[in-house]
Design a protein around this motif. Structure first.
Motif, PDB file in Angstrom:
ATOM      1  N   PHE A  16       0.874  -1.171   0.000  1.00  0.00           N
ATOM      2  CA  PHE A  16       0.000   0.000   0.000  1.00  0.00           C
ATOM      3  C   PHE A  16       0.910   1.220   0.000  1.00  0.00           C
ATOM      4  CE2 PHE A  16      -2.489   3.318   2.104  1.00  0.00           C
ATOM      5  CZ  PHE A  16      -3.676   3.244   1.410  1.00  0.00           C
ATOM      6  N   GLY A  17       1.057   1.837  -1.140  1.00  0.00           N
ATOM      7  CA  GLY A  17       1.927   3.000  -1.246  1.00  0.00           C
ATOM      8  C   GLY A  17       3.391   2.599  -1.425  1.00  0.00           C
ATOM      9  N   ILE A  18       4.284   3.563  -1.154  1.00  0.00           N
ATOM     10  CA  ILE A  18       5.710   3.329  -1.409  1.00  0.00           C
ATOM     11  C   ILE A  18       6.571   3.338  -0.145  1.00  0.00           C
ATOM     12  CG2 ILE A  18       5.585   4.258  -3.744  1.00  0.00           C
ATOM     13  CD1 ILE A  18       6.834   6.869  -2.603  1.00  0.00           C
ATOM     14  N   LYS A  19       5.953   3.520   1.028  1.00  0.00           N
ATOM     15  CA  LYS A  19       6.731   3.664   2.259  1.00  0.00           C
ATOM     16  C   LYS A  19       6.693   2.429   3.157  1.00  0.00           C
ATOM     17  CE  LYS A  19       6.492   8.636   2.294  1.00  0.00           C
ATOM     18  NZ  LYS A  19       6.212   9.834   3.067  1.00  0.00           N
ATOM     19  N   GLY A  20       6.385   1.264   2.576  1.00  0.00           N
ATOM     20  CA  GLY A  20       6.447   0.033   3.340  1.00  0.00           C
ATOM     21  C   GLY A  20       5.143  -0.405   3.983  1.00  0.00           C
ATOM     22  N   TRP A  21       4.065   0.293   3.718  1.00  0.00           N
ATOM     23  CA  TRP A  21       2.772  -0.101   4.269  1.00  0.00           C
ATOM     24  C   TRP A  21       2.236  -1.300   3.483  1.00  0.00           C
ATOM     25  CZ3 TRP A  21      -0.761   2.890   7.617  1.00  0.00           C
ATOM     26  CH2 TRP A  21      -0.104   3.912   8.317  1.00  0.00           C
ATOM     27  N   VAL A  22       1.456  -2.135   4.162  1.00  0.00           N
ATOM     28  CA  VAL A  22       0.844  -3.300   3.527  1.00  0.00           C
ATOM     29  C   VAL A  22      -0.678  -3.189   3.581  1.00  0.00           C
ATOM     30  CG1 VAL A  22       2.752  -4.893   3.942  1.00  0.00           C
ATOM     31  CG2 VAL A  22       0.972  -4.645   5.687  1.00  0.00           C
ATOM     32  N   LYS A  23      -1.328  -3.807   2.587  1.00  0.00           N
ATOM     33  CA  LYS A  23      -2.789  -3.949   2.599  1.00  0.00           C
ATOM     34  C   LYS A  23      -3.092  -5.271   3.281  1.00  0.00           C
ATOM     35  CE  LYS A  23      -3.039  -3.558  -1.895  1.00  0.00           C
ATOM     36  NZ  LYS A  23      -3.518  -3.511  -3.283  1.00  0.00           N
ATOM     37  N   VAL A  24      -4.027  -5.263   4.218  1.00  0.00           N
ATOM     38  CA  VAL A  24      -4.356  -6.464   4.979  1.00  0.00           C
ATOM     39  C   VAL A  24      -5.850  -6.727   4.895  1.00  0.00           C
ATOM     40  CG1 VAL A  24      -4.372  -7.516   7.279  1.00  0.00           C
ATOM     41  CG2 VAL A  24      -2.440  -6.086   6.580  1.00  0.00           C
ATOM     42  N   GLN A  25      -6.190  -7.963   4.605  1.00  0.00           N
ATOM     43  CA  GLN A  25      -7.578  -8.424   4.696  1.00  0.00           C
ATOM     44  C   GLN A  25      -7.706  -9.053   6.074  1.00  0.00           C
ATOM     45  OE1 GLN A  25     -10.281  -8.228   2.499  1.00  0.00           O
ATOM     46  NE2 GLN A  25     -11.329  -8.948   4.333  1.00  0.00           N
ATOM     47  N   ALA A  26      -8.419  -8.396   6.985  1.00  0.00           N
ATOM     48  CA  ALA A  26      -8.545  -8.890   8.358  1.00  0.00           C
ATOM     49  C   ALA A  26      -9.843  -9.658   8.524  1.00  0.00           C
ATOM     50  CB  ALA A  26      -8.499  -7.727   9.341  1.00  0.00           C
ATOM     51  N   ASP A  27      -9.754 -10.801   9.175  1.00  0.00           N
ATOM     52  CA  ASP A  27     -10.929 -11.600   9.512  1.00  0.00           C
ATOM     53  C   ASP A  27     -11.215 -11.422  10.995  1.00  0.00           C
ATOM     54  OD1 ASP A  27     -11.186 -12.624   6.918  1.00  0.00           O
ATOM     55  OD2 ASP A  27      -9.739 -14.206   7.342  1.00  0.00           O
ATOM     56  N   THR A  28     -11.565 -10.189  11.355  1.00  0.00           N
ATOM     57  CA  THR A  28     -11.847  -9.845  12.741  1.00  0.00           C
ATOM     58  C   THR A  28     -13.262  -9.290  12.841  1.00  0.00           C
ATOM     59  OG1 THR A  28     -10.854  -7.658  12.382  1.00  0.00           O
ATOM     60  CG2 THR A  28      -9.435  -9.361  13.317  1.00  0.00           C
ATOM     61  N   GLU A  29     -13.820  -9.337  14.047  1.00  0.00           N
ATOM     62  CA  GLU A  29     -15.194  -8.863  14.232  1.00  0.00           C
ATOM     63  C   GLU A  29     -15.324  -7.388  13.869  1.00  0.00           C
ATOM     64  OE1 GLU A  29     -18.731  -8.868  17.597  1.00  0.00           O
ATOM     65  OE2 GLU A  29     -16.718  -9.483  18.168  1.00  0.00           O
ATOM     66  N   TYR A  30     -14.347  -6.596  14.283  1.00  0.00           N
ATOM     67  CA  TYR A  30     -14.333  -5.172  13.965  1.00  0.00           C
ATOM     68  C   TYR A  30     -13.178  -4.902  13.013  1.00  0.00           C
ATOM     69  CZ  TYR A  30     -17.386  -5.172  17.982  1.00  0.00           C
ATOM     70  OH  TYR A  30     -18.407  -5.449  18.839  1.00  0.00           O
ATOM     71  N   ALA A  31     -13.384  -4.028  12.068  1.00  0.00           N
ATOM     72  CA  ALA A  31     -12.392  -3.779  11.018  1.00  0.00           C
ATOM     73  C   ALA A  31     -11.013  -3.484  11.581  1.00  0.00           C
ATOM     74  CB  ALA A  31     -12.856  -2.629  10.124  1.00  0.00           C
ATOM     75  N   ASP A  32     -10.937  -2.702  12.651  1.00  0.00           N
ATOM     76  CA  ASP A  32      -9.636  -2.313  13.194  1.00  0.00           C
ATOM     77  C   ASP A  32      -9.208  -3.167  14.386  1.00  0.00           C
ATOM     78  OD1 ASP A  32     -11.509  -1.361  14.980  1.00  0.00           O
ATOM     79  OD2 ASP A  32     -10.669   0.665  15.086  1.00  0.00           O
ATOM     80  N   GLY A  33      -9.864  -4.294  14.604  1.00  0.00           N
ATOM     81  CA  GLY A  33      -9.547  -5.145  15.749  1.00  0.00           C
ATOM     82  C   GLY A  33      -8.118  -5.631  15.781  1.00  0.00           C
ATOM     83  N   LEU A  34      -7.518  -5.800  14.643  1.00  0.00           N
ATOM     84  CA  LEU A  34      -6.139  -6.276  14.555  1.00  0.00           C
ATOM     85  C   LEU A  34      -5.144  -5.249  15.104  1.00  0.00           C
ATOM     86  CD1 LEU A  34      -4.587  -8.752  13.615  1.00  0.00           C
ATOM     87  CD2 LEU A  34      -4.589  -7.824  11.318  1.00  0.00           C
ATOM     88  N   PHE A  35      -5.548  -3.978  15.094  1.00  0.00           N
ATOM     89  CA  PHE A  35      -4.675  -2.923  15.590  1.00  0.00           C
ATOM     90  C   PHE A  35      -4.454  -3.009  17.105  1.00  0.00           C
ATOM     91  CE2 PHE A  35      -6.303   0.003  11.942  1.00  0.00           C
ATOM     92  CZ  PHE A  35      -5.572  -0.724  11.035  1.00  0.00           C
ATOM     93  N   ASP A  36      -5.243  -3.813  17.798  1.00  0.00           N
ATOM     94  CA  ASP A  36      -5.111  -3.952  19.254  1.00  0.00           C
ATOM     95  C   ASP A  36      -3.896  -4.789  19.654  1.00  0.00           C
ATOM     96  OD1 ASP A  36      -7.456  -2.505  19.532  1.00  0.00           O
ATOM     97  OD2 ASP A  36      -8.710  -4.294  19.763  1.00  0.00           O
ATOM     98  N   TYR A  37      -3.260  -5.432  18.699  1.00  0.00           N
ATOM     99  CA  TYR A  37      -2.158  -6.349  19.002  1.00  0.00           C
ATOM    100  C   TYR A  37      -0.833  -5.718  18.584  1.00  0.00           C
ATOM    101  CZ  TYR A  37      -6.122  -9.330  19.619  1.00  0.00           C
ATOM    102  OH  TYR A  37      -7.313  -9.830  20.045  1.00  0.00           O
ATOM    103  N   PRO A  38       0.109  -5.557  19.523  1.00  0.00           N
ATOM    104  CA  PRO A  38       1.372  -4.871  19.212  1.00  0.00           C
ATOM    105  C   PRO A  38       2.319  -5.673  18.327  1.00  0.00           C
ATOM    106  CG  PRO A  38       1.386  -5.656  21.479  1.00  0.00           C
ATOM    107  CD  PRO A  38       0.008  -5.920  20.932  1.00  0.00           C
ATOM    108  N   VAL A  39       2.186  -6.989  18.330  1.00  0.00           N
ATOM    109  CA  VAL A  39       3.054  -7.827  17.503  1.00  0.00           C
ATOM    110  C   VAL A  39       2.185  -8.737  16.651  1.00  0.00           C
ATOM    111  CG1 VAL A  39       4.842  -9.601  17.478  1.00  0.00           C
ATOM    112  CG2 VAL A  39       4.936  -7.778  19.188  1.00  0.00           C
ATOM    113  N   TRP A  40       2.440  -8.704  15.347  1.00  0.00           N
ATOM    114  CA  TRP A  40       1.762  -9.585  14.405  1.00  0.00           C
ATOM    115  C   TRP A  40       2.763 -10.631  13.956  1.00  0.00           C
ATOM    116  CZ3 TRP A  40      -1.028  -5.960  10.376  1.00  0.00           C
ATOM    117  CH2 TRP A  40      -1.932  -5.125  11.046  1.00  0.00           C
ATOM    118  N   TRP A  41       2.300 -11.852  13.814  1.00  0.00           N
ATOM    119  CA  TRP A  41       3.134 -12.922  13.286  1.00  0.00           C
ATOM    120  C   TRP A  41       2.705 -13.150  11.850  1.00  0.00           C
ATOM    121  CZ3 TRP A  41       7.014 -15.714  15.833  1.00  0.00           C
ATOM    122  CH2 TRP A  41       7.228 -15.308  17.155  1.00  0.00           C
TER     123      TRP A  41
END
Length: 168
Positions: A16-41
Motif C-alpha cells: 500500500f503505497g511506497i513507504k512500506g505499508w501493507v494492505k491487509v484483509q482482516a478476519d476480525t469482528e471489527y475492522a480495526d480489531g487487529l490494531f489492538d495487538y502490538p506484535v503480528w506474526w
C-alpha cells in the motif's frame, strides 16, 4: 512460535503505497480489531516471523498497516500472501457459544443422519450471518452458521453437527 499457538486473523493482500505499508484483509469482528495487538506474526505453514505493528488505518477494502522493519514498497510486496496471526494467549476468552473462526477451520461436519459432509475450509461473512464453507467427497456446501442449522460445535472432538441434508 508454533503455528498451534497462533490464531489466524487475516492475510497480507500486497503493498500500500511506497513507504512500506501493507494492505491487509482482516478476519476480525471489527475492522480495526487487529490494531489492538502490538506484535503480528506473519507466515505460512511452519514458518512464522514476528513484526511490530507501528501504525494502521481502515480503508474501504480492508486495512493498511505499517510494520517495523518494512520500509519500502519492495519489502511490503514481499509479504504478499502471508497469513497474519496473533498469539492465542493474547486473545480474550471466547464467550459461551462463541468461537474464533480459526478454531472452526478443519473441523468435520456431520449431519443428523451421520453422514460426514466434509471439513470446514473457511468461513464467509455475508452480512446477515457467517457461513461455513465445507469441502468433502459430496462436494462443497455453504452452511449458514446459525442455530437453526448448526446444532453443536465440539472443539474437543473436532466436529460440528448440523441439520443439513445431502440434497441441500
Amino acid at each position: 512460535m508454533r503455528k498451534e499457538d497462533l490464531v489466524l486473523m487475516g492475510f497480507v493482500r500486497g503493498a500500500f503505497g511506497i513507504k512500506g505499508w501493507v494492505k491487509v484483509q482482516a478476519d476480525t469482528e471489527y475492522a480495526d480489531g487487529l490494531f489492538d495487538y502490538p506484535v503480528w506474526w506473519l507466515g505460512k505453514d511452519d514458518s512464522w516471523k514476528p513484526y511490530t505493528f507501528e501504525n494502521g488505518a481502515v480503508q474501504p477494502k480492508g486495512l493498511s498497516a505499517k510494520l517495523q522493519g518494512v520500509d519500502d514498497r519492495d519489502g511490503a510486496e514481499a509479504l504478499r500472501g502471508l497469513q497474519v496471526a496473533v498469539p492465542r494467549s493474547e486473545l480474550p476468552e471466547a464467550g459461551e457459544d462463541e468461537y474464533y473462526w480459526s478454531d472452526l477451520i478443519g473441523l468435520s461436519v456431520v449431519n443428523q443422519q451421520g453422514v460426514v459432509l466434509g471439513k470446514v475450509t473457511e468461513l464467509m461473512e455475508t452480512g446477515a450471518n457467517d457461513v461455513l464453507v465445507v469441502e468433502g467427497e459430496h462436494g462443497q456446501r455453504l452452511i449458514p452458521f446459525v442455530g437453526q442449522f448448526v446444532l453443536n460445535v465440539n472443539l474437543a472432538e473436532a466436529s460440528i453437527s448440523v441439520d443439513w441434508g445431502l440434497d441441500y
